[in-house]
Design an enzyme around this catalytic site. Structure first.
Site, PDB file in Angstrom:
ATOM      1  N   TYR A  70       2.127   6.565 -14.387  1.00 36.18           N
ATOM      2  CA  TYR A  70       3.460   5.942 -14.342  1.00 36.18           C
ATOM      3  C   TYR A  70       4.136   5.999 -15.706  1.00 36.18           C
ATOM      4  O   TYR A  70       5.356   6.154 -15.774  1.00 36.18           O
ATOM      5  CB  TYR A  70       3.387   4.526 -13.758  1.00 36.18           C
ATOM      6  CG  TYR A  70       3.310   4.618 -12.250  1.00 36.18           C
ATOM      7  CD1 TYR A  70       4.469   4.738 -11.493  1.00 36.18           C
ATOM      8  CD2 TYR A  70       2.088   4.681 -11.598  1.00 36.18           C
ATOM      9  CE1 TYR A  70       4.408   4.906 -10.121  1.00 36.18           C
ATOM     10  CE2 TYR A  70       2.008   4.846 -10.227  1.00 36.18           C
ATOM     11  CZ  TYR A  70       3.178   4.957  -9.491  1.00 36.18           C
ATOM     12  OH  TYR A  70       3.124   5.145  -8.130  1.00 36.18           O
ATOM     13  N   GLN A 104      14.830   5.085  -1.421  1.00 34.74           N
ATOM     14  CA  GLN A 104      13.382   5.043  -1.651  1.00 34.74           C
ATOM     15  C   GLN A 104      13.087   5.318  -3.124  1.00 34.74           C
ATOM     16  O   GLN A 104      11.948   5.264  -3.548  1.00 34.74           O
ATOM     17  CB  GLN A 104      12.710   6.121  -0.796  1.00 34.74           C
ATOM     18  CG  GLN A 104      12.931   5.925   0.688  1.00 34.74           C
ATOM     19  CD  GLN A 104      12.527   7.180   1.465  1.00 34.74           C
ATOM     20  OE1 GLN A 104      11.354   7.381   1.750  1.00 34.74           O
ATOM     21  NE2 GLN A 104      13.477   8.024   1.802  1.00 34.74           N
ATOM     22  N   HIS A 122      11.519   0.723  -2.488  1.00 32.82           N
ATOM     23  CA  HIS A 122      10.196   0.947  -3.103  1.00 32.82           C
ATOM     24  C   HIS A 122      10.109   0.441  -4.535  1.00 32.82           C
ATOM     25  O   HIS A 122       9.251   0.883  -5.294  1.00 32.82           O
ATOM     26  CB  HIS A 122       9.830   2.446  -3.038  1.00 32.82           C
ATOM     27  CG  HIS A 122       9.641   2.950  -1.630  1.00 32.82           C
ATOM     28  ND1 HIS A 122       9.652   4.277  -1.295  1.00 32.82           N
ATOM     29  CD2 HIS A 122       9.428   2.270  -0.466  1.00 32.82           C
ATOM     30  CE1 HIS A 122       9.453   4.409   0.014  1.00 32.82           C
ATOM     31  NE2 HIS A 122       9.313   3.204   0.548  1.00 32.82           N
ATOM     32  N   CYS A 130       2.731  -8.671 -12.556  1.00 35.17           N
ATOM     33  CA  CYS A 130       1.313  -9.006 -12.498  1.00 35.17           C
ATOM     34  C   CYS A 130       0.724  -8.445 -11.202  1.00 35.17           C
ATOM     35  O   CYS A 130       1.329  -8.611 -10.130  1.00 35.17           O
ATOM     36  CB  CYS A 130       1.151 -10.533 -12.531  1.00 35.17           C
ATOM     37  SG  CYS A 130      -0.533 -11.087 -12.178  1.00 35.17           S
ATOM     38  N   CYS A 160      -1.547 -15.183 -16.501  1.00 39.58           N
ATOM     39  CA  CYS A 160      -2.855 -15.621 -16.000  1.00 39.58           C
ATOM     40  C   CYS A 160      -4.016 -15.010 -16.795  1.00 39.58           C
ATOM     41  O   CYS A 160      -5.172 -15.421 -16.601  1.00 39.58           O
ATOM     42  CB  CYS A 160      -3.005 -15.281 -14.519  1.00 39.58           C
ATOM     43  SG  CYS A 160      -2.986 -13.524 -14.149  1.00 39.58           S
TER      44      CYS A 160
HETATM   45  C1  BJW Z   1      16.629  17.935  -2.053  1.00 41.22           C
HETATM   46  C2  BJW Z   1      16.931  18.586  -3.210  1.00 41.22           C
HETATM   47  C3  BJW Z   1      18.193  18.560  -3.601  1.00 41.22           C
HETATM   48  C4  BJW Z   1      14.730  18.811  -2.898  1.00 41.22           C
HETATM   49  N1  BJW Z   1      19.111  17.885  -2.836  1.00 41.22           N
HETATM   50  N2  BJW Z   1      17.405  17.247  -1.286  1.00 41.22           N
HETATM   51  C5  BJW Z   1       3.205   4.562  10.587  1.00 41.22           C
HETATM   52  C6  BJW Z   1       2.488   5.702  10.849  1.00 41.22           C
HETATM   53  C7  BJW Z   1       1.643   6.252   9.891  1.00 41.22           C
HETATM   54  C8  BJW Z   1       1.485   5.666   8.643  1.00 41.22           C
HETATM   55  C9  BJW Z   1       2.205   4.548   8.382  1.00 41.22           C
HETATM   56  C10 BJW Z   1       3.048   4.004   9.337  1.00 41.22           C
HETATM   57  N3  BJW Z   1       3.618   2.900   8.796  1.00 41.22           N
HETATM   58  C11 BJW Z   1       3.171   2.737   7.527  1.00 41.22           C
HETATM   59  C12 BJW Z   1       2.304   3.729   7.261  1.00 41.22           C
HETATM   60  C13 BJW Z   1       1.583   3.916   5.992  1.00 41.22           C
HETATM   61  C14 BJW Z   1       2.441   4.474   4.879  1.00 41.22           C
HETATM   62  C15 BJW Z   1       3.024   5.838   5.262  1.00 41.22           C
HETATM   63  O1  BJW Z   1       4.163   5.986   5.585  1.00 41.22           O
HETATM   64  N4  BJW Z   1       2.230   6.884   5.149  1.00 41.22           N
HETATM   65  C16 BJW Z   1       2.701   8.241   5.415  1.00 41.22           C
HETATM   66  C17 BJW Z   1       2.139   9.192   4.374  1.00 41.22           C
HETATM   67  C18 BJW Z   1       2.375   8.621   6.817  1.00 41.22           C
HETATM   68  N5  BJW Z   1       3.496   3.554   4.530  1.00 41.22           N
HETATM   69  C19 BJW Z   1       3.252   2.495   3.754  1.00 41.22           C
HETATM   70  O2  BJW Z   1       2.130   2.244   3.371  1.00 41.22           O
HETATM   71  C20 BJW Z   1       4.417   1.600   3.394  1.00 41.22           C
HETATM   72  N6  BJW Z   1       4.075   0.249   3.652  1.00 41.22           N
HETATM   73  C21 BJW Z   1       4.080  -0.279   4.882  1.00 41.22           C
HETATM   74  O3  BJW Z   1       4.518   0.343   5.824  1.00 41.22           O
HETATM   75  O4  BJW Z   1       3.571  -1.553   4.947  1.00 41.22           O
HETATM   76  C22 BJW Z   1       3.132  -2.017   6.221  1.00 41.22           C
HETATM   77  C23 BJW Z   1       1.889  -1.248   6.621  1.00 41.22           C
HETATM   78  C24 BJW Z   1       0.893  -0.981   5.697  1.00 41.22           C
HETATM   79  C25 BJW Z   1      -0.230  -0.259   6.086  1.00 41.22           C
HETATM   80  C26 BJW Z   1      -0.370   0.201   7.390  1.00 41.22           C
HETATM   81  C27 BJW Z   1       0.654  -0.056   8.306  1.00 41.22           C
HETATM   82  C28 BJW Z   1       1.779  -0.800   7.915  1.00 41.22           C
HETATM   83  C29 BJW Z   1       4.702   1.683   1.910  1.00 41.22           C
HETATM   84  C30 BJW Z   1       5.240   3.036   1.508  1.00 41.22           C
HETATM   85  C31 BJW Z   1       5.440   3.074   0.005  1.00 41.22           C
HETATM   86  C32 BJW Z   1       5.790   4.468  -0.469  1.00 41.22           C
HETATM   87  N7  BJW Z   1       5.763   4.505  -1.868  1.00 41.22           N
HETATM   88  C33 BJW Z   1       6.051   5.737  -2.569  1.00 41.22           C
HETATM   89  C34 BJW Z   1       5.581   5.608  -4.019  1.00 41.22           C
HETATM   90  C35 BJW Z   1       6.564   4.764  -4.824  1.00 41.22           C
HETATM   91  C36 BJW Z   1       6.234   4.742  -6.259  1.00 41.22           C
HETATM   92  C37 BJW Z   1       6.199   6.119  -6.860  1.00 41.22           C
HETATM   93  O5  BJW Z   1       7.186   6.882  -6.808  1.00 41.22           O
HETATM   94  O6  BJW Z   1       5.163   6.472  -7.415  1.00 41.22           O
HETATM   95  O7  BJW Z   1       7.439   6.029  -2.501  1.00 41.22           O
HETATM   96  S1  BJW Z   1       5.306   7.181  -1.801  1.00 41.22           S
HETATM   97  C38 BJW Z   1       6.632   8.268  -2.135  1.00 41.22           C
HETATM   98  O8  BJW Z   1       7.203   8.759  -0.904  1.00 41.22           O
HETATM   99  C39 BJW Z   1       7.700   7.431  -2.828  1.00 41.22           C
HETATM  100  C40 BJW Z   1       8.945   7.917  -2.165  1.00 41.22           C
HETATM  101  O9  BJW Z   1       9.973   6.954  -2.262  1.00 41.22           O
HETATM  102  C41 BJW Z   1       8.505   8.183  -0.747  1.00 41.22           C
HETATM  103  C42 BJW Z   1       9.391   9.080   0.026  1.00 41.22           C
HETATM  104  O10 BJW Z   1       9.438  10.343  -0.546  1.00 41.22           O
HETATM  105  P1  BJW Z   1      10.798  11.155  -0.527  1.00 41.22           P
HETATM  106  O11 BJW Z   1      11.818  10.414  -1.291  1.00 41.22           O
HETATM  107  O12 BJW Z   1      11.129  11.543   0.841  1.00 41.22           O
HETATM  108  O13 BJW Z   1      10.408  12.410  -1.458  1.00 41.22           O
HETATM  109  P2  BJW Z   1       9.667  13.766  -1.055  1.00 41.22           P
HETATM  110  O14 BJW Z   1       9.145  14.337  -2.315  1.00 41.22           O
HETATM  111  O15 BJW Z   1       8.713  13.582   0.052  1.00 41.22           O
HETATM  112  O16 BJW Z   1      10.826  14.691  -0.474  1.00 41.22           O
HETATM  113  C43 BJW Z   1      11.902  15.142  -1.271  1.00 41.22           C
HETATM  114  C44 BJW Z   1      12.920  15.790  -0.380  1.00 41.22           C
HETATM  115  O17 BJW Z   1      14.017  16.183  -1.174  1.00 41.22           O
HETATM  116  C45 BJW Z   1      12.421  17.059   0.338  1.00 41.22           C
HETATM  117  O18 BJW Z   1      12.750  16.981   1.716  1.00 41.22           O
HETATM  118  C46 BJW Z   1      13.195  18.173  -0.341  1.00 41.22           C
HETATM  119  O19 BJW Z   1      13.493  19.236   0.552  1.00 41.22           O
HETATM  120  C47 BJW Z   1      14.449  17.458  -0.750  1.00 41.22           C
HETATM  121  N8  BJW Z   1      15.185  18.063  -1.865  1.00 41.22           N
HETATM  122  N9  BJW Z   1      15.726  19.139  -3.711  1.00 41.22           N
HETATM  123  C48 BJW Z   1      18.688  17.247  -1.710  1.00 41.22           C
HETATM  124  N10 BJW Z   1      18.624  19.196  -4.709  1.00 41.22           N
END
Ligand code: BJW
Length: 261
Positions: A70, A104, A122, A130, A160
């Site tokens: 990070y 996100q 997020h 903490c 803490c």
């Molecule tokens: C362009 C471009 C340009 C390129 N112009 N576009 C149901 C089913 C299965 C699993 C789950 C479910 N519900 C929950 C889960 C578990 C999990 C999950 O979703 N897992 C999946 C992998 C399946 N979700 C969670 O755990 C969430 N919590 C939750 O649901 O709590 C309740 C619960 C818990 C446990 C079990 C069940 C319920 C929390 C999710 C937290 C995500 N956190 C992160 C990290 C944040 C900190 C960090 O950055 O380090 O957030 S993960 C990461 O992915 C980050 C992002 O915000 C997030 C989304 O990614 P994003 O933004 O879509 O980025 P990319 O890289 O994937 O895509 C980029 C896109 O841009 C691409 O499409 C490119 O084409 C495009 N692009 N250039 C426009 N110029």
């Protein structure tokens, strides 16, 4: 390059909206020089999978590794400035008198661009808290006020004394901030046109949000140069980078508004 007729089609969908909104992901910040979450990492981090580092389990197992990851990303994000895509969304907010952005992203670039209605699902990378939220959820910690050795990983919590301070972002398996989730749900019920920008549509619950808005009657316009998990479901896909497409969309909407008097 996205054809002008597709941009005009999107503008015609957006122009009559009473409650436009946006869901954004890492792609919108790509043109600010911030790699997307699923972009391959480079340099020292090339052998790591970000998905495996962004969990409370990984942090507890190896706090220094996750903290350093990070810190590396903070260094990448600190100098970043909003790009034309962020600024176009802020301009749409002014044109429509409101445009909630459910993001996100953890980089706060929408706020820097001047958008006033940002819902950060997020968290924010610039903030620390903490790990145990010892003073309530969240318990923010200003690490600039703690004397600690940067090479030793995260400092202990100054409230803490327990190990340790962590970034105030939402990791896999963690609940999203309840206030952000409630604000997002309110948008999904009222929005009539949602822009879905720069997200792979993989991570829940954000990935389901456009579909919930669609179930409530919203039209979906996606902006993404590549197909996402959501592309099959949207009404219109503008297959180009958001920094190029969104300013053109603003111009086309302004033209329609001008014509509408
Ligand atoms: C362009 C471009 C340009 C390129 N112009 N576009 C149901 C089913 C299965 C699993 C789950 C479910 N519900 C929950 C889960 C578990 C999990 C999950 O979703 N897992 C999946 C992998 C399946 N979700 C969670 O755990 C969430 N919590 C939750 O649901 O709590 C309740 C619960 C818990 C446990 C079990 C069940 C319920 C929390 C999710 C937290 C995500 N956190 C992160 C990290 C944040 C900190 C960090 O950055 O380090 O957030 S993960 C990461 O992915 C980050 C992002 O915000 C997030 C989304 O990614 P994003 O933004 O879509 O980025 P990319 O890289 O994937 O895509 C980029 C896109 O841009 C691409 O499409 C490119 O084409 C495009 N692009 N250039 C426009 N110029």
């Amino acid at each position: 390059m996205v054809s002008q007729s597709k941009i005009d089609q999107a503008a015609r969908l957006l122009h009559p909206a009473k409650h436009p909104s946006a869901l954004t992901g890492a792609g919108v910040s790509k043109e600010s020089g911030i790699p997307t979450f699923r972009d391959a990492l480079d340099g020292l981090w090339a052998r790591f999978n970000p998905q495996e580092l962004a969990t409370p389990f990984a942090f507890l197992q190896n706090p220094k590794l996750v903290w350093d990851f990070y810190e590396y990303r903070r260094q990448l994000m600190r100098p970043a400035k909003p790009n034309p895509g962020h600024r176009a969304l802020a301009e749409l907010e002014r044109i429509f008198g409101g445009l909630p952005i459910i993001t996100q992203n953890i980089d706060a670039l929408h706020e820097d661009a001047g958008s006033a209605q940002v819902i950060a699902l997020h968290g924010k990378i610039a903030v620390n808290k903490c790990f145990y939220n010892c003073q309530g959820d969240p318990t923010p910690v200003d690490v600039s006020k703690i004397a600690y050795d940067q090479n030793d990983g995260p400092p202990p919590c100054p409230h803490c004394g327990r190990k340790m301070v962590r970034p105030a972002v939402v990791w896999f398996g963690e609940m999203l901030p309840p206030a952000a989730l409630a604000a997002a749900r309110a948008v999904l019920h009222t929005t009539d046109v949602m822009l879905v920008i720069g997200t792979s549509g993989i991570v829940q619950p954000a990935a389901s949000m456009p579909l919930l808005a669609q179930d409530s009657g919203a039209a979906l316009i996606e902006v993404n140069p590549y197909e996402s998990e959501l592309t099959d479901r949207v009404d219109l896909w503008l297959d180009g980078p958001s920094g190029e497409v969104l300013p053109r969309l603003v111009a086309a909407v302004k033209k329609l508004r001008g014509n509408a008097g």
